[in-house]
Scaffold this motif. Structure first.
Motif, mmCIF file in Angstrom:
data_model
loop_
_atom_site.group_PDB
_atom_site.id
_atom_site.type_symbol
_atom_site.label_atom_id
_atom_site.label_comp_id
_atom_site.label_asym_id
_atom_site.label_seq_id
_atom_site.Cartn_x
_atom_site.Cartn_y
_atom_site.Cartn_z
ATOM 1 N N TYR A 166 16.051 -48.766 -11.476
ATOM 2 C CA TYR A 166 14.859 -47.931 -11.266
ATOM 3 C C TYR A 166 15.233 -46.627 -10.562
ATOM 4 N N HIS B 289 6.049 -37.225 -3.205
ATOM 5 C CA HIS B 289 6.685 -38.476 -2.775
ATOM 6 C C HIS B 289 5.944 -39.116 -1.595
ATOM 7 N N GLU C 98 9.841 -39.242 -13.219
ATOM 8 C CA GLU C 98 9.486 -38.094 -12.379
ATOM 9 C C GLU C 98 9.687 -36.780 -13.119
ATOM 10 N N THR D 153 4.624 -44.754 -10.498
ATOM 11 C CA THR D 153 5.446 -43.721 -11.141
ATOM 12 C C THR D 153 5.561 -43.961 -12.643
ATOM 13 N N ALA E 124 13.252 -43.993 -12.485
ATOM 14 C CA ALA E 124 12.533 -43.043 -11.622
ATOM 15 C C ALA E 124 12.858 -41.585 -11.980
ATOM 16 N N MET F 213 7.163 -49.323 -7.839
ATOM 17 C CA MET F 213 7.621 -48.700 -9.082
ATOM 18 C C MET F 213 6.468 -48.419 -10.045
#
Length: 201
Positions: free
Chosen positions: A104, A147, A113, A19, A109, A16
């Motif tokens: 997350y 990714h 992102e 990111t 996330a 995690m």
């Protein structure tokens, strides 16, 4: 001997961090060198954007379901797992780690992102005076490649389309964040239930 559940927790947290750090740098860059995240990342809040995000997120869920079914037949069921999915596959996890992973995947996330790909990157492309369609195509492609899961890149391209359209239609980030959250909810819930032993992998 180390507890396997603790090892999974450490690996999840470590996955995690990049990111979250990258999103933090994106926001910091707008504060230090730009006009702040509201302007530079188009982070304004409007209820109309939430509605667009919900609609495209739900449409994206349907599209993702079909694309994932086709994709798993092509690559084989044993290869049809995401990076986070492979971390938790068949492994015991503490409840706290499972809940953190769910939050997350479903909330943090998507927000991070979107700040990176359809916030900072999209804005940088537009500042080069390229069209918003160029920003849509490039941010979608870089999102899929970013990714670092080569086998899943084609599937990630499909997943990214409705999320990118939300940004394209509204011109703001809220819609794409909402669409991304909706898209990640079912996978996140599935991982949570498997991790807690409620559902079988």
């Amino acid at each position: 001997m180390p507890d396997p559940a603790d090892s999974v927790t450490v690996i999840l947290v470590a996955s995690m961090v990049p990111t979250v750090l990258a999103a933090g740098v994106a926001v910091l860059a707008t504060v230090v060198r730009g006009n702040g995240p509201l302007i530079d990342l188009r982070l304004q809040w409007r209820w109309s954007d939430v509605k667009v995000g919900l609609k495209l997120g739900l449409a994206g869920l349907a599209l993702t379901y079909v694309a994932a079914a086709v994709w798993s037949k092509v690559v084989g069921q044993q290869n049809a797992t995401s990076a986070i999915g492979s971390l938790v596959d068949g492994k015991a996890m503490p409840v706290s780690a499972a809940v953190v992973m769910f939050l997350y995947v479903c909330l943090l996330a998507p927000l991070c992102e979107e700040l990176i790909y359809r916030g900072l990157l999209w804005g940088a492309i537009e500042r080069l005076r390229w069209s918003r369609w160029a920003a849509f195509v490039l941010s979608t492609a870089i999102f899929a490649a970013g990714h670092l899961e080569p086998l899943r890149t084609s599937l990630l391209l499909v997943i990214a389309l409705p999320i990118g359209f939300a940004r394209l239609i509204t011109g703001r980030l809220t819609a794409s964040v909402v669409a991304h959250v909706i898209n990640n909810f079912l996978p996140g819930l599935t991982f949570l239930l498997i991790s807690l032993g409620v559902m079988r992998a």
